[in-house]
Design a protein around this motif. Sequence first.
Motif, short mmCIF file in Angstrom:
data_model
loop_
_atom_site.label_atom_id
_atom_site.label_comp_id
_atom_site.label_asym_id
_atom_site.label_seq_id
_atom_site.Cartn_x
_atom_site.Cartn_y
_atom_site.Cartn_z
N GLY A 1 -15.68 0.54 15.91
CA GLY A 1 -16.88 0.95 15.18
C GLY A 1 -17.15 0.04 13.99
O GLY A 1 -18.30 -0.33 13.72
N SER B 1 -20.45 -2.45 13.35
CA SER B 1 -21.23 -2.59 12.10
C SER B 1 -21.22 -4.03 11.60
O SER B 1 -22.27 -4.57 11.23
N SER C 1 -24.35 1.11 18.12
CA SER C 1 -23.85 2.43 17.79
C SER C 1 -22.44 2.35 17.22
O SER C 1 -21.45 2.40 17.96
N PRO C 2 -22.33 2.18 15.88
CA PRO C 2 -21.01 2.26 15.25
C PRO C 2 -20.56 3.72 15.21
O PRO C 2 -21.26 4.57 14.65
N GLN C 3 -19.41 4.00 15.80
CA GLN C 3 -18.94 5.37 15.93
C GLN C 3 -17.61 5.53 15.19
O GLN C 3 -16.68 4.74 15.41
N THR D 1 -15.48 1.90 7.02
CA THR D 1 -16.44 1.19 6.18
C THR D 1 -15.78 0.69 4.90
O THR D 1 -15.90 -0.47 4.54
N THR E 1 -25.52 5.73 14.22
CA THR E 1 -24.17 5.89 13.69
C THR E 1 -23.66 7.29 14.03
O THR E 1 -24.41 8.26 13.94
N PRO F 1 -18.94 6.94 8.52
CA PRO F 1 -20.27 7.10 9.12
C PRO F 1 -21.37 7.33 8.09
O PRO F 1 -22.47 6.78 8.21
N THR G 1 -21.99 4.03 6.15
CA THR G 1 -22.71 3.08 6.99
C THR G 1 -24.18 3.48 7.12
O THR G 1 -25.09 2.65 6.97
N TYR G 2 -24.42 4.75 7.39
CA TYR G 2 -25.79 5.25 7.53
C TYR G 2 -26.59 5.01 6.25
O TYR G 2 -27.73 4.52 6.29
N LEU H 1 -28.39 9.03 12.74
CA LEU H 1 -27.07 9.56 12.42
C LEU H 1 -26.81 10.78 13.30
O LEU H 1 -27.68 11.65 13.43
#
Length: 638
Positions: free
Chosen positions: A170, A174, A188-190, A194, A299, A312, A315-316, A330
């Motif tokens: 993930g 990103s 789609s970073p899951q 971060t 995300t 998440p 990142t969002y 999100l």
Amino acid sequence: MLAKLAPLTLSLALAFAGAAHAAPDDKQDLRSAYTKYEFRIPMRDGVRLFTSVYVPKDSSKTYPFLVERTPYSAGVNVDGQLRYGVDFYPRRLGPSADFSEAGYIFVRQDVRGRYMSEGKWQEMTPHARKDLAAGEGNESRDMHDTVEWLLKHVANHNGKVGIYGISYPGFYTSASIIDSHPAIKAASPQAPITDLYMGDDSYHGGAFMLAANFDFYAAFTEEKNPTPLPKTWSDFDYGTTSGYDYFLQRLTLSNILGGLEPKQQAYLKPTIEHDTYDEFWKSRNLAPHLKNVKPAVLTVGGWFDAEDPAGPFATYRAIGKHNPGIFNGLVVGPWVHGGWAGGDGKRLGHVKFDSKTSEHFNKKLLFPFFEEQLKGVKPAQPIAAVNTFETGTNVWRQYSAWPPAPAKAKMLYLGPNGTLTWQQPAQANAFDEYVSDPRKPVPFIGYPATGVPREYMVSDQRFASSRPDVLVYQSEVLEEDVTIAGPVTPKLFVSTTGTDSDFVVKLIDVYPADYPQDKEEAPSRDVAPPAVQMGGYQQLVRGNPLRGKFRNSFEKPEPFVPGKVEPISYQLGDVQHTFRRGHRIMVHVQSSWFPLVDLNPQTFTSIPKAKPEDFVKATQRVYRAPGSASGLQLMVMP
């Protein structure tokens, strides 16, 4: 992050070999539908990255690429062992069988310095570092070079690229979309890592997440590359069933590190030694660099992710801040780390969610997202900007942003005699106190285990409520539902007889005494073990520590002046939960949470260098008087 099959580790296996494991919906014979190729793709500095590519045999139409970049191997798990070679196929390609049945060109790549790729691996590759050592790279550039090569050398593509990945993959998702290649249309970073220090794997509130990191790095080790090894990940032998006993016996971080081999210490030791928010961590924080992102982004996170709960949301927020005009979605469900990829999402431990939430995500959100962005297939229902699962009521909600605009900040105050109210206290000079002993710390679960059981995020807290070193506050029985949606912020006034102290705050949902009991298994004539009584269950909703010396700055720790009253405020994390009518809201305040969090000796010192004699008892006070009223700020929905 992840490892073999300890509790923490089981979640890691999702990222490590998710595409190699069977899932209930895997019907397709991949060998008959896809041809596998293996390439060594050259980067601009000459380093070659090992890449597996699975191309549909039906060449009558074109397909988009779907890329996963991973430090956990692009190989295939066959009979419990990792295999490379074009003859080895996984049981599944992509996030679900829907993808392989619809037709994509699937790409899995060993990132720089891991497994069969050349180069030097770096923890959370710093994005902006200019003085790169030989073999070190930049993930955005590596992705750009990979896409350029794929477009030129793989046939039957439609010119569009999607990226996805869970946990470390993930993060790579990103990092790969910064200054993104124009062919990348969807990402789609899951459960993306971060900022390792600010609420993800390594530190929460400046406190080191001991059990999880020890368990992970004992298995995730430095290896000379290119190599197909290790073929399996092995669990650490604690020599006991109790991580609490194992770590407490060793007490200091130096003693704990001493129990690992040098190669097990290689990645772990720097994360322990850098115990303030210094340049080591700042350079690895991806959020400030998430700029010039061109693709649509979805995300994904889990409310009960024990490893990357903050990533998440960070990142969002960063993508939304720096990249106006793109789709910035999100999704947050009632999942553990990567739980949407490896389970039904119907329950977590004793807590039920009433439906297959993972299936809803994969079929109604993730698959339609990639189909629309990479193939132009309009979804049956438009995908909302924010899709979140509200626990308690167990309902999916849709919003235009997170936190939801209707949610308003409201203080819930700690009151006299263990009460919890929406009214400010009136009693002057009021406080509650307890003695915190680092040699008898409060455990984070009420049963023996090593690693971090994924159930802990909703674990029954009745074992902790009975301890004298835990302050317990609870509301009256609720006469109507209370829904919170957004960050939970403890605002406490505290003092200590020590010069440093942790303060752990937990938000808890107390079930009614007559809550329906789980159905028992088939009756037996033997004496059964006692069932967990759900009446009065104290479900952890969210908890987190603050290491007190970081109350004003994570960069410059400050000692407490013994006896001096000081304000502390920090984030427990984001929550969406409804406390139902008939339930109660409970709050715990304590000064240890072991061994989830390392021990604070309660003496102001560099904890990685602390000696046994530094670990001393301290009396902690939490104040609840006018002008020093402690409580929790909640984002309450109307």
